[in-house]
Motif scaffolding. Structure first.
Motif, PDB file in Angstrom:
ATOM      1  N   GLY A 157       0.789  -1.125   0.058  1.00 17.87           N
ATOM      2  CA  GLY A 157       0.068   0.039   0.145  1.00 17.87           C
ATOM      3  C   GLY A 157       0.748   1.155  -0.097  1.00 17.87           C
ATOM      4  N   VAL A 158       1.946   0.986   0.741  1.00 24.58           N
ATOM      5  CA  VAL A 158       2.682   2.506   0.852  1.00 24.58           C
ATOM      6  C   VAL A 158       3.227   2.541  -0.699  1.00 24.58           C
ATOM      7  CG1 VAL A 158       4.971   3.435   1.861  1.00 24.58           C
ATOM      8  CG2 VAL A 158       3.182   2.145   3.231  1.00 24.58           C
ATOM      9  N   ILE A 159       3.931   1.696  -0.994  1.00 22.79           N
ATOM     10  CA  ILE A 159       4.907   1.609  -2.466  1.00 22.79           C
ATOM     11  C   ILE A 159       3.781   2.246  -3.372  1.00 22.79           C
ATOM     12  CG2 ILE A 159       6.289   0.325  -4.067  1.00 22.79           C
ATOM     13  CD1 ILE A 159       7.234  -0.998  -1.715  1.00 22.79           C
ATOM     14  N   THR A 160       2.428   1.463  -3.575  1.00 22.93           N
ATOM     15  CA  THR A 160       1.538   1.998  -4.608  1.00 22.93           C
ATOM     16  C   THR A 160       1.116   3.438  -4.279  1.00 22.93           C
ATOM     17  OG1 THR A 160       0.667  -0.408  -4.556  1.00 22.93           O
ATOM     18  CG2 THR A 160      -0.906   1.539  -5.421  1.00 22.93           C
ATOM     19  N   SER A 161       0.938   3.795  -3.153  1.00 23.19           N
ATOM     20  CA  SER A 161       0.625   5.292  -2.847  1.00 23.19           C
ATOM     21  C   SER A 161       1.882   6.070  -3.420  1.00 23.19           C
ATOM     22  CB  SER A 161       0.377   5.509  -1.421  1.00 23.19           C
ATOM     23  OG  SER A 161      -0.878   4.700  -0.906  1.00 23.19           O
ATOM     24  N   ALA A 162       2.691   5.737  -3.231  1.00 20.20           N
ATOM     25  CA  ALA A 162       4.014   6.380  -3.471  1.00 20.20           C
ATOM     26  C   ALA A 162       4.083   6.669  -5.001  1.00 20.20           C
ATOM     27  CB  ALA A 162       5.588   5.863  -2.972  1.00 20.20           C
ATOM     28  N   ALA A 163       3.929   5.632  -5.770  1.00 19.95           N
ATOM     29  CA  ALA A 163       3.771   5.607  -7.358  1.00 19.95           C
ATOM     30  C   ALA A 163       2.685   6.661  -7.534  1.00 19.95           C
ATOM     31  CB  ALA A 163       3.605   4.128  -7.866  1.00 19.95           C
ATOM     32  N   MET A 164       1.396   6.548  -7.055  1.00 23.91           N
ATOM     33  CA  MET A 164       0.392   7.555  -7.279  1.00 23.91           C
ATOM     34  C   MET A 164       0.765   8.944  -7.252  1.00 23.91           C
ATOM     35  SD  MET A 164      -3.363   5.596  -6.504  1.00 23.91           S
ATOM     36  CE  MET A 164      -2.810   4.909  -4.864  1.00 23.91           C
ATOM     37  N   VAL A 165       1.643   8.983  -6.125  1.00 25.22           N
ATOM     38  CA  VAL A 165       2.084  10.570  -5.961  1.00 25.22           C
ATOM     39  C   VAL A 165       3.058  10.834  -6.866  1.00 25.22           C
ATOM     40  CG1 VAL A 165       3.409  12.019  -4.315  1.00 25.22           C
ATOM     41  CG2 VAL A 165       1.658  10.537  -3.402  1.00 25.22           C
ATOM     42  N   LEU A 166       3.878  10.073  -7.004  1.00 27.28           N
ATOM     43  CA  LEU A 166       4.939  10.447  -8.200  1.00 27.28           C
ATOM     44  C   LEU A 166       4.272  10.507  -9.758  1.00 27.28           C
ATOM     45  CD1 LEU A 166       7.672   7.887  -7.263  1.00 27.28           C
ATOM     46  CD2 LEU A 166       7.809  10.455  -7.190  1.00 27.28           C
ATOM     47  N   SER A 167       3.329   9.881  -9.921  1.00 28.10           N
ATOM     48  CA  SER A 167       2.666   9.938 -11.247  1.00 28.10           C
ATOM     49  C   SER A 167       1.682  11.150 -11.413  1.00 28.10           C
ATOM     50  CB  SER A 167       1.890   8.990 -11.365  1.00 28.10           C
ATOM     51  OG  SER A 167       0.605   8.563 -10.726  1.00 28.10           O
ATOM     52  N   GLY A 168       1.519  12.041 -10.100  1.00 27.50           N
ATOM     53  CA  GLY A 168       0.678  13.184 -10.043  1.00 27.50           C
ATOM     54  C   GLY A 168      -0.857  12.719 -10.089  1.00 27.50           C
ATOM     55  N   ALA A 169      -0.956  11.315  -9.624  1.00 25.79           N
ATOM     56  CA  ALA A 169      -2.544  11.132  -9.542  1.00 25.79           C
ATOM     57  C   ALA A 169      -3.077  11.794  -8.333  1.00 25.79           C
ATOM     58  CB  ALA A 169      -2.637   9.558  -9.672  1.00 25.79           C
ATOM     59  N   TYR A 170      -2.663  11.819  -7.577  1.00 21.57           N
ATOM     60  CA  TYR A 170      -3.074  12.220  -5.923  1.00 21.57           C
ATOM     61  C   TYR A 170      -2.008  12.824  -5.209  1.00 21.57           C
ATOM     62  CZ  TYR A 170      -7.078   9.220  -6.726  1.00 21.57           C
ATOM     63  OH  TYR A 170      -8.269   8.726  -7.419  1.00 21.57           O
ATOM     64  N   PRO A 171      -2.258  13.908  -4.253  1.00 19.52           N
ATOM     65  CA  PRO A 171      -1.415  14.539  -3.610  1.00 19.52           C
ATOM     66  C   PRO A 171      -0.893  13.551  -2.316  1.00 19.52           C
ATOM     67  CG  PRO A 171      -3.529  15.369  -3.266  1.00 19.52           C
ATOM     68  CD  PRO A 171      -3.499  14.896  -4.463  1.00 19.52           C
ATOM     69  N   ALA A 172       0.316  13.832  -1.776  1.00 21.27           N
ATOM     70  CA  ALA A 172       0.778  12.837  -0.950  1.00 21.27           C
ATOM     71  C   ALA A 172       0.154  13.101   0.380  1.00 21.27           C
ATOM     72  CB  ALA A 172       2.155  13.384  -0.504  1.00 21.27           C
ATOM     73  N   MET A 173      -0.339  14.292   0.766  1.00 23.59           N
ATOM     74  CA  MET A 173      -1.077  14.416   2.187  1.00 23.59           C
ATOM     75  C   MET A 173      -2.527  13.775   2.088  1.00 23.59           C
ATOM     76  SD  MET A 173       1.140  15.774   4.092  1.00 23.59           S
ATOM     77  CE  MET A 173       0.000  15.478   5.264  1.00 23.59           C
ATOM     78  N   PHE A 174      -3.118  13.958   0.854  1.00 24.12           N
ATOM     79  CA  PHE A 174      -4.468  13.428   0.759  1.00 24.12           C
ATOM     80  C   PHE A 174      -4.322  11.588   0.945  1.00 24.12           C
ATOM     81  CE2 PHE A 174      -7.561  11.290  -1.802  1.00 24.12           C
ATOM     82  CZ  PHE A 174      -8.931  11.367  -1.366  1.00 24.12           C
ATOM     83  N   LEU A 175      -3.461  10.939   0.240  1.00 23.96           N
ATOM     84  CA  LEU A 175      -3.347   9.676   0.632  1.00 23.96           C
ATOM     85  C   LEU A 175      -2.842   9.351   1.885  1.00 23.96           C
ATOM     86  CD1 LEU A 175      -1.426   8.684  -2.727  1.00 23.96           C
ATOM     87  CD2 LEU A 175      -3.712   8.551  -2.055  1.00 23.96           C
ATOM     88  N   ILE A 176      -2.079  10.068   2.635  1.00 29.41           N
ATOM     89  CA  ILE A 176      -1.465   9.886   3.972  1.00 29.41           C
ATOM     90  C   ILE A 176      -2.698  10.056   5.046  1.00 29.41           C
ATOM     91  CG2 ILE A 176      -0.248  10.774   5.897  1.00 29.41           C
ATOM     92  CD1 ILE A 176       2.049  11.454   3.774  1.00 29.41           C
ATOM     93  N   ASN A 177      -3.596  11.065   4.746  1.00 26.72           N
ATOM     94  CA  ASN A 177      -4.680  11.033   5.657  1.00 26.72           C
ATOM     95  C   ASN A 177      -5.877  10.222   5.325  1.00 26.72           C
ATOM     96  OD1 ASN A 177      -3.454  13.178   7.142  1.00 26.72           O
ATOM     97  ND2 ASN A 177      -3.992  14.869   5.681  1.00 26.72           N
ATOM     98  N   GLU A 178      -6.109  10.061   3.964  1.00 20.99           N
ATOM     99  CA  GLU A 178      -7.423   9.564   3.502  1.00 20.99           C
ATOM    100  C   GLU A 178      -7.259   8.075   3.206  1.00 20.99           C
ATOM    101  OE1 GLU A 178     -10.104  10.951   4.172  1.00 20.99           O
ATOM    102  OE2 GLU A 178      -9.177  12.896   4.702  1.00 20.99           O
ATOM    103  N   TYR A 179      -6.128   7.559   2.942  1.00 27.46           N
ATOM    104  CA  TYR A 179      -5.975   6.181   2.384  1.00 27.46           C
ATOM    105  C   TYR A 179      -5.354   5.307   2.890  1.00 27.46           C
ATOM    106  CZ  TYR A 179      -5.276   2.804  -1.486  1.00 27.46           C
ATOM    107  OH  TYR A 179      -5.482   1.648  -2.347  1.00 27.46           O
TER     108      TYR A 179
END
Length: 221
Positions: A157-179
């Motif tokens: 989950g952490v690595i997939t979230s990092a990939a989404m942040v790097l791709s510009g799909a979602y901001p990091a703080m949104f994923l950290i707080n909501e996902y």
């Protein structure tokens, strides 16, 4: 998980396709195919494909790509070994792609993040425990089976979230707080269910679990 193609640029998809081909080529080339003709390994592989196909199709989420479902990566890796586990999860992903849960153009990136990555994490955890912890039955069950399963999906989950942040799909703080916080609960469920499955198999059918060695974990204990 179950990432839509729109979250990633064409460059990401091409890179994922190249990596997926490389991983699949190595897995097919080095997989212990003879083992499938002996005993129950083929039935176990097909059973995992069907069971995980149903599990991966049952997901919860509110935004594209931000859905949650259990992976079963540690269970399939311990049972079949990493090479066949990657092939089993590739087949599982193909099944849910056929039923419309995943877009075909997103298959490579989902394969890398939902199949290859968690199997590599699971195999790494198992090898770490074998090397650094005592060769004890309960170490295998609780550290690898239960805790290892939970840690595998949380790291995925952490690595997939990092990939989404790097791709510009979602901001990091949104994923950290909501996902990402939900992966703690998902890890708990994954740990108990996968751990319980491994426990049942090593108690009643230890020969089904490739990673379990009677001589290492039971003899002279």
């Amino acid at each position: 998980m179950n990432l839509p193609a729109s979250l990633f640029s064409t460059t990401w998809h091409w890179i994922a396709a190249a990596l997926a081909l490389l991983v699949l080529y190595q897995s097919v080339l080095k997989a212990p195919w003879k083992r499938l003709s002996q005993g129950t390994q083929l039935n176990l592989l097909l059973g995992f494909v069907i069971g995980l196909g149903l599990t991966w199709s049952l997901k919860a989420g509110v935004k594209p790509g931000l859905n949650l479902h259990m992976l079963g990566a540690m269970a399939v890796t311990l049972t079949l070994g990493p090479r066949l586990a990657i092939i089993a999860l590739a087949l599982t992903l193909s099944v849910i792609t056929l039923n419309g849960s995943v877009e075909w153009q997103a298959w490579p990136i989902n394969f890398m993040l939902m199949a290859a990555l968690p199997v590599m994490i699971a195999h790494g955890i198992h090898r770490f425990v074998v090397r650094y912890l005592p060769a004890h039955f309960f170490v295998f069950i609780f550290v690898v089976g239960f805790a290892g399963s939970a840690l595998t999906i949380m790291l995925q989950g952490v690595i997939t979230s990092a990939a989404m942040v790097l791709s510009g799909a979602y901001p990091a703080m949104f994923l950290i707080n909501e996902y990402l916080p939900y992966f703690l609960f998902l890890g708990f469920a994954e740990g108990w269910l996968s751990g319980a499955l491994i426990t049942v198999m090593v108690i009643y059918r230890p020969e089904w679990v490739v990673a379990f060695d009677d001589r290492r974990y039971l003899w002279n204990k």
